[in-house]
Write a protein that holds these residues in place. Structure first.
Motif, PDB file in Angstrom:
ATOM      1  N   VAL A  99       0.886  -1.163   0.000  1.00 51.67           N
ATOM      2  CA  VAL A  99       0.000   0.000   0.000  1.00 51.67           C
ATOM      3  C   VAL A  99       0.924   1.212   0.000  1.00 51.67           C
ATOM      4  O   VAL A  99       1.775   1.348   0.876  1.00 51.67           O
ATOM      5  CB  VAL A  99      -0.939   0.029   1.221  1.00 51.67           C
ATOM      6  CG1 VAL A  99      -1.872   1.231   1.139  1.00 51.67           C
ATOM      7  CG2 VAL A  99      -1.748  -1.262   1.325  1.00 51.67           C
ATOM      8  N   VAL A 100       0.802   2.052  -1.028  1.00 51.03           N
ATOM      9  CA  VAL A 100       1.672   3.217  -1.175  1.00 51.03           C
ATOM     10  C   VAL A 100       0.864   4.498  -0.971  1.00 51.03           C
ATOM     11  O   VAL A 100      -0.370   4.473  -0.975  1.00 51.03           O
ATOM     12  CB  VAL A 100       2.374   3.227  -2.551  1.00 51.03           C
ATOM     13  CG1 VAL A 100       3.231   1.980  -2.726  1.00 51.03           C
ATOM     14  CG2 VAL A 100       1.378   3.342  -3.690  1.00 51.03           C
ATOM     15  N   ASN A 101       1.568   5.594  -0.797  1.00 52.44           N
ATOM     16  CA  ASN A 101       0.938   6.904  -0.580  1.00 52.44           C
ATOM     17  C   ASN A 101       0.031   6.875   0.645  1.00 52.44           C
ATOM     18  O   ASN A 101      -1.028   7.505   0.664  1.00 52.44           O
ATOM     19  CB  ASN A 101       0.152   7.369  -1.810  1.00 52.44           C
ATOM     20  CG  ASN A 101       1.007   7.424  -3.052  1.00 52.44           C
ATOM     21  OD1 ASN A 101       2.152   7.835  -3.001  1.00 52.44           O
ATOM     22  ND2 ASN A 101       0.462   6.970  -4.164  1.00 52.44           N
ATOM     23  N   VAL A 102       0.432   6.146   1.682  1.00 49.87           N
ATOM     24  CA  VAL A 102      -0.389   6.019   2.881  1.00 49.87           C
ATOM     25  C   VAL A 102      -0.429   7.354   3.621  1.00 49.87           C
ATOM     26  O   VAL A 102       0.592   8.027   3.778  1.00 49.87           O
ATOM     27  CB  VAL A 102       0.146   4.901   3.809  1.00 49.87           C
ATOM     28  CG1 VAL A 102      -0.658   4.835   5.101  1.00 49.87           C
ATOM     29  CG2 VAL A 102       0.117   3.557   3.090  1.00 49.87           C
ATOM     30  N   ALA A 103      -1.633   7.724   4.050  1.00 54.03           N
ATOM     31  CA  ALA A 103      -1.838   8.957   4.817  1.00 54.03           C
ATOM     32  C   ALA A 103      -2.823   8.674   5.942  1.00 54.03           C
ATOM     33  O   ALA A 103      -3.693   7.813   5.815  1.00 54.03           O
ATOM     34  CB  ALA A 103      -2.385  10.061   3.914  1.00 54.03           C
ATOM     35  N   THR A 104      -2.666   9.390   7.042  1.00 53.51           N
ATOM     36  CA  THR A 104      -3.614   9.307   8.144  1.00 53.51           C
ATOM     37  C   THR A 104      -4.403  10.602   8.178  1.00 53.51           C
ATOM     38  O   THR A 104      -3.912  11.666   7.760  1.00 53.51           O
ATOM     39  CB  THR A 104      -2.903   9.090   9.493  1.00 53.51           C
ATOM     40  OG1 THR A 104      -1.984  10.164   9.712  1.00 53.51           O
ATOM     41  CG2 THR A 104      -2.177   7.761   9.521  1.00 53.51           C
ATOM     42  N   ARG A 105      -5.639  10.506   8.688  1.00 49.91           N
ATOM     43  CA  ARG A 105      -6.507  11.679   8.660  1.00 49.91           C
ATOM     44  C   ARG A 105      -7.473  11.631   9.830  1.00 49.91           C
ATOM     45  O   ARG A 105      -7.914  10.569  10.242  1.00 49.91           O
ATOM     46  CB  ARG A 105      -7.290  11.684   7.346  1.00 49.91           C
ATOM     47  CG  ARG A 105      -8.278  12.814   7.197  1.00 49.91           C
ATOM     48  CD  ARG A 105      -9.024  12.714   5.879  1.00 49.91           C
ATOM     49  NE  ARG A 105      -9.851  11.517   5.771  1.00 49.91           N
ATOM     50  CZ  ARG A 105     -11.037  11.359   6.357  1.00 49.91           C
ATOM     51  NH1 ARG A 105     -11.547  12.297   7.109  1.00 49.91           N
ATOM     52  NH2 ARG A 105     -11.717  10.248   6.187  1.00 49.91           N
ATOM     53  N   PHE A 106      -7.792  12.813  10.331  1.00 47.07           N
ATOM     54  CA  PHE A 106      -8.940  12.997  11.209  1.00 47.07           C
ATOM     55  C   PHE A 106      -9.603  14.273  10.752  1.00 47.07           C
ATOM     56  O   PHE A 106      -8.960  15.326  10.683  1.00 47.07           O
ATOM     57  CB  PHE A 106      -8.555  13.101  12.690  1.00 47.07           C
ATOM     58  CG  PHE A 106      -9.759  13.316  13.564  1.00 47.07           C
ATOM     59  CD1 PHE A 106     -10.604  12.257  13.845  1.00 47.07           C
ATOM     60  CD2 PHE A 106     -10.076  14.558  14.049  1.00 47.07           C
ATOM     61  CE1 PHE A 106     -11.744  12.449  14.617  1.00 47.07           C
ATOM     62  CE2 PHE A 106     -11.206  14.763  14.818  1.00 47.07           C
ATOM     63  CZ  PHE A 106     -12.044  13.703  15.102  1.00 47.07           C
ATOM     64  N   GLN A 107     -10.878  14.167  10.417  1.00 39.71           N
ATOM     65  CA  GLN A 107     -11.633  15.263   9.823  1.00 39.71           C
ATOM     66  C   GLN A 107     -10.871  15.791   8.623  1.00 39.71           C
ATOM     67  O   GLN A 107     -10.587  15.040   7.715  1.00 39.71           O
ATOM     68  CB  GLN A 107     -11.958  16.322  10.868  1.00 39.71           C
ATOM     69  CG  GLN A 107     -12.907  15.792  11.929  1.00 39.71           C
ATOM     70  CD  GLN A 107     -13.203  16.793  13.015  1.00 39.71           C
ATOM     71  OE1 GLN A 107     -12.537  17.808  13.179  1.00 39.71           O
ATOM     72  NE2 GLN A 107     -14.231  16.502  13.788  1.00 39.71           N
ATOM     73  N   ARG A 108     -10.509  17.083   8.597  1.00 37.49           N
ATOM     74  CA  ARG A 108      -9.829  17.634   7.421  1.00 37.49           C
ATOM     75  C   ARG A 108      -8.313  17.709   7.569  1.00 37.49           C
ATOM     76  O   ARG A 108      -7.626  18.135   6.665  1.00 37.49           O
ATOM     77  CB  ARG A 108     -10.378  19.028   7.122  1.00 37.49           C
ATOM     78  CG  ARG A 108     -11.793  18.973   6.614  1.00 37.49           C
ATOM     79  CD  ARG A 108     -12.329  20.365   6.370  1.00 37.49           C
ATOM     80  NE  ARG A 108     -13.747  20.337   6.153  1.00 37.49           N
ATOM     81  CZ  ARG A 108     -14.659  20.321   7.096  1.00 37.49           C
ATOM     82  NH1 ARG A 108     -14.309  20.324   8.357  1.00 37.49           N
ATOM     83  NH2 ARG A 108     -15.939  20.301   6.810  1.00 37.49           N
ATOM     84  N   ARG A 109      -7.802  17.310   8.719  1.00 31.13           N
ATOM     85  CA  ARG A 109      -6.351  17.365   8.928  1.00 31.13           C
ATOM     86  C   ARG A 109      -5.738  16.026   8.539  1.00 31.13           C
ATOM     87  O   ARG A 109      -6.143  14.985   9.032  1.00 31.13           O
ATOM     88  CB  ARG A 109      -6.029  17.682  10.370  1.00 31.13           C
ATOM     89  CG  ARG A 109      -4.531  17.924  10.554  1.00 31.13           C
ATOM     90  CD  ARG A 109      -4.184  17.946  11.995  1.00 31.13           C
ATOM     91  NE  ARG A 109      -3.843  19.276  12.435  1.00 31.13           N
ATOM     92  CZ  ARG A 109      -3.685  19.589  13.711  1.00 31.13           C
ATOM     93  NH1 ARG A 109      -3.918  18.700  14.645  1.00 31.13           N
ATOM     94  NH2 ARG A 109      -3.326  20.784  14.059  1.00 31.13           N
ATOM     95  N   GLU A 110      -4.751  16.087   7.653  1.00 22.70           N
ATOM     96  CA  GLU A 110      -4.157  14.868   7.111  1.00 22.70           C
ATOM     97  C   GLU A 110      -2.640  14.918   7.241  1.00 22.70           C
ATOM     98  O   GLU A 110      -2.042  15.983   7.214  1.00 22.70           O
ATOM     99  CB  GLU A 110      -4.535  14.728   5.637  1.00 22.70           C
ATOM    100  CG  GLU A 110      -4.056  13.448   5.000  1.00 22.70           C
ATOM    101  CD  GLU A 110      -4.619  13.249   3.610  1.00 22.70           C
ATOM    102  OE1 GLU A 110      -5.820  12.978   3.500  1.00 22.70           O
ATOM    103  OE2 GLU A 110      -3.840  13.381   2.658  1.00 22.70           O
ATOM    104  N   SER A 111      -2.041  13.743   7.375  1.00 17.63           N
ATOM    105  CA  SER A 111      -0.584  13.616   7.411  1.00 17.63           C
ATOM    106  C   SER A 111      -0.174  12.438   6.546  1.00 17.63           C
ATOM    107  O   SER A 111      -0.768  11.372   6.643  1.00 17.63           O
ATOM    108  CB  SER A 111      -0.094  13.387   8.842  1.00 17.63           C
ATOM    109  OG  SER A 111       1.288  13.084   8.839  1.00 17.63           O
ATOM    110  N   SER A 112       0.821  12.639   5.708  1.00 21.74           N
ATOM    111  CA  SER A 112       1.358  11.540   4.912  1.00 21.74           C
ATOM    112  C   SER A 112       2.819  11.289   5.292  1.00 21.74           C
ATOM    113  O   SER A 112       3.573  10.703   4.538  1.00 21.74           O
ATOM    114  CB  SER A 112       1.232  11.838   3.417  1.00 21.74           C
ATOM    115  OG  SER A 112       1.921  13.025   3.100  1.00 21.74           O
ATOM    116  N   SER A 113       3.169  11.704   6.484  1.00 22.40           N
ATOM    117  CA  SER A 113       4.532  11.599   6.978  1.00 22.40           C
ATOM    118  C   SER A 113       4.843  10.176   7.461  1.00 22.40           C
ATOM    119  O   SER A 113       4.011   9.539   8.085  1.00 22.40           O
ATOM    120  CB  SER A 113       4.719  12.567   8.147  1.00 22.40           C
ATOM    121  OG  SER A 113       5.928  12.310   8.829  1.00 22.40           O
TER     122      SER A 113
END
Length: 140
Positions: A99-113
């Motif tokens: 799985v590539v380009n994985v990002a975490t999110r809550f509501q509109r705030r996202e992190s792909s770090s």
């Protein structure tokens, strides 16, 4: 009558705010940084990986975990672990190896770090979403 109504509104606000969710950016747990687990590698954001042979689909998994007073593990870490495990299970059922380009999110705030993740935390539990591209990487 007006005093009771006003008191009711104030009580409602206090009750709602006591369960407010706070959005947090947290350090990625060390065990998550093990990219290849159970045959499905995870690559956060723009982490380098082999060439994508086949894009199967973009998948998002949402998880909410309740507070466990017996657990020593931070709730956001538990939620992240559960979401990533669900994403890996899904990828395996699709015969993907990553799985590539994985990002975490809550509501509109996202992190792909690869070093931080985003989570919503309240007195009742933790919530987040994990999204990524389910793929077959070129293994040659």
């Amino acid at each position: 009558m007006k005093a009771k109504f006003a008191l009711g509104i104030v009580a409602g606000i206090v009750i709602l705010q006591s369960g407010c969710t706070h959005i947090q950016s947290l350090p990625m747990p060390a065990e998550v940084q093990n990219q290849n687990k159970e045959g499905v590698a995870l690559y956060f954001g723009d982490q380098p990986h082999a060439k994508v042979k086949t894009l199967i689909e973009t998948k998002e998994v949402r998880v909410r975990v309740g507070r466990d007073p017996d657990s020593k593990e931070p709730m956001c870490n538990v939620a992240l672990g559960k979401a990533l495990e669900e994403l890996r299970v899904y990828a395996r059922t699709q015969h993907a190896n990553a799985v590539v380009n994985v990002a975490t999110r809550f509501q509109r705030r996202e992190s792909s770090s690869p070093t931080e993740f985003t989570c919503g935390l309240s007195t009742a539990g933790a919530t987040l979403a994990v999204r990524g591209d389910v793929v077959q990487l070129d293994t040659e």
